[in-house]
Design an enzyme around this catalytic site. Sequence first.
Site, mmCIF file in Angstrom:
data_model
loop_
_atom_site.group_PDB
_atom_site.id
_atom_site.type_symbol
_atom_site.label_atom_id
_atom_site.label_comp_id
_atom_site.label_asym_id
_atom_site.label_seq_id
_atom_site.Cartn_x
_atom_site.Cartn_y
_atom_site.Cartn_z
ATOM 1 N N ASN A 94 28.037 6.491 -17.807
ATOM 2 C CA ASN A 94 28.829 6.994 -18.938
ATOM 3 C C ASN A 94 30.241 6.572 -18.822
ATOM 4 O OD1 ASN A 94 29.195 8.690 -21.160
ATOM 5 N ND2 ASN A 94 27.311 9.683 -20.436
ATOM 6 N N HIS A 120 30.062 2.638 -17.990
ATOM 7 C CA HIS A 120 28.736 2.258 -16.922
ATOM 8 C C HIS A 120 29.260 1.522 -15.801
ATOM 9 C CE1 HIS A 120 26.148 4.621 -19.245
ATOM 10 N NE2 HIS A 120 26.016 3.537 -20.358
ATOM 11 N N HIS A 190 19.249 3.779 -16.467
ATOM 12 C CA HIS A 190 19.225 3.716 -17.951
ATOM 13 C C HIS A 190 18.206 3.108 -18.631
ATOM 14 C CE1 HIS A 190 21.159 3.507 -21.698
ATOM 15 N NE2 HIS A 190 22.306 3.281 -21.444
ATOM 16 N N GLU A 334 18.864 10.126 -18.988
ATOM 17 C CA GLU A 334 19.559 9.618 -17.907
ATOM 18 C C GLU A 334 20.160 10.956 -17.175
ATOM 19 O OE1 GLU A 334 22.225 6.592 -19.263
ATOM 20 O OE2 GLU A 334 21.177 6.712 -21.064
#
Length: 369
Positions: A94, A120, A190, A334
């Site tokens: 994130n 990420h 992911h 996720e």
Amino acid sequence: CNPSRSCLHTLSPKPHIATMPQWGDKIDGKEVVLRTLRSDSLEVDVTNFGATLSAVRVLNKSEWIDVLLGYESLDRYLQGGKPNFSSAVGRCANRIAGGTFDLDGHTYTLEKNNGPNHLHGGTKGFWQEIFEVVSYNDNSITLSLFSPDGHMGYPGNLQLYITYEVRGNELHFSYEGKTDQATLLNLTNHGYWNLKGHHAGTILDHKLMVNASHTTAVDENLTITGELNSLKGTAADLREDLHLISDVVDQAGPLDANYCLTLEGPDASEKVGSKAGELLAARVEAPNGISMEVWTDQPGIQVYTGNFVGLPEHPDTWHGKGAKWHKFSGLCLEPQLWPDGIHHKNFPSPILRPDETYRQHSWHVFSTQ
């Protein structure tokens, strides 16, 4: 190695790559391999490129259905492939606001690869790394990665282990990490899921339950604000019953939010985001009778309905394994810490210190009718 126990001190130090078939050309002198984990009802293709799952096949009425979006070859990942595509995401899943953070009196600057934010782990995050194969058998594989101090701006030398294991109709994800300097660590996978089959259209006809009473609020740049949005009485409240995703999208808009998981039991609403044991985070069902539960010990789960899948400006990205993918072709669920916790003291902390071990255990349970 049992994913629910420590792997850091029990793994074989020597990789068993020699007996595994090479998958594509070497990258920087390192072999890339593909391994299939199997049970009677589940098959999972894993590559050490990014600790990526390239396929997950579920046995449904004597037919194997590949329920994960992915590519058929290493070249497809390297040539226009989607970053973080069913791969390990890190060091931090994130967004980190402003691509910077302060830790123990030092300011660290990260790559801004998502507007004003870091996303990420950056453009050279774990999804591009060649992991070492530490051990494997027919139903499990353990991968390791050494991430050096300063990589993508993060402090500390990090040693990471990831174990994928198939147990009957369950796919387990286990993560462990150690650092020699205070750093941030928040890992996930992911994966893009379509339980009808990755080639079979959209997930709008799937039904979804998410065990969460709040989401972490974001601004127009998807930067976490630190506030929590109550879902009570909204179309995005996906608790208890299964909700048709097309109805949710029509009423609440496409989803891309961190759902704050709620512990069950008395006063559950007061236990939002607590990390205490393992809980059912989400359940999704497809019209073909395949369902998937996501269990985790993490306090959050990112729910993304594939809103940007199939964008025309990325024509080389959205096809693989003989299929073309379009908007809403995949659903991401996720498990993670709440994003950008380094900037919000009311969030679970992503800080990992040298005397600590990062551990996460999540797993998916597949069922058929």
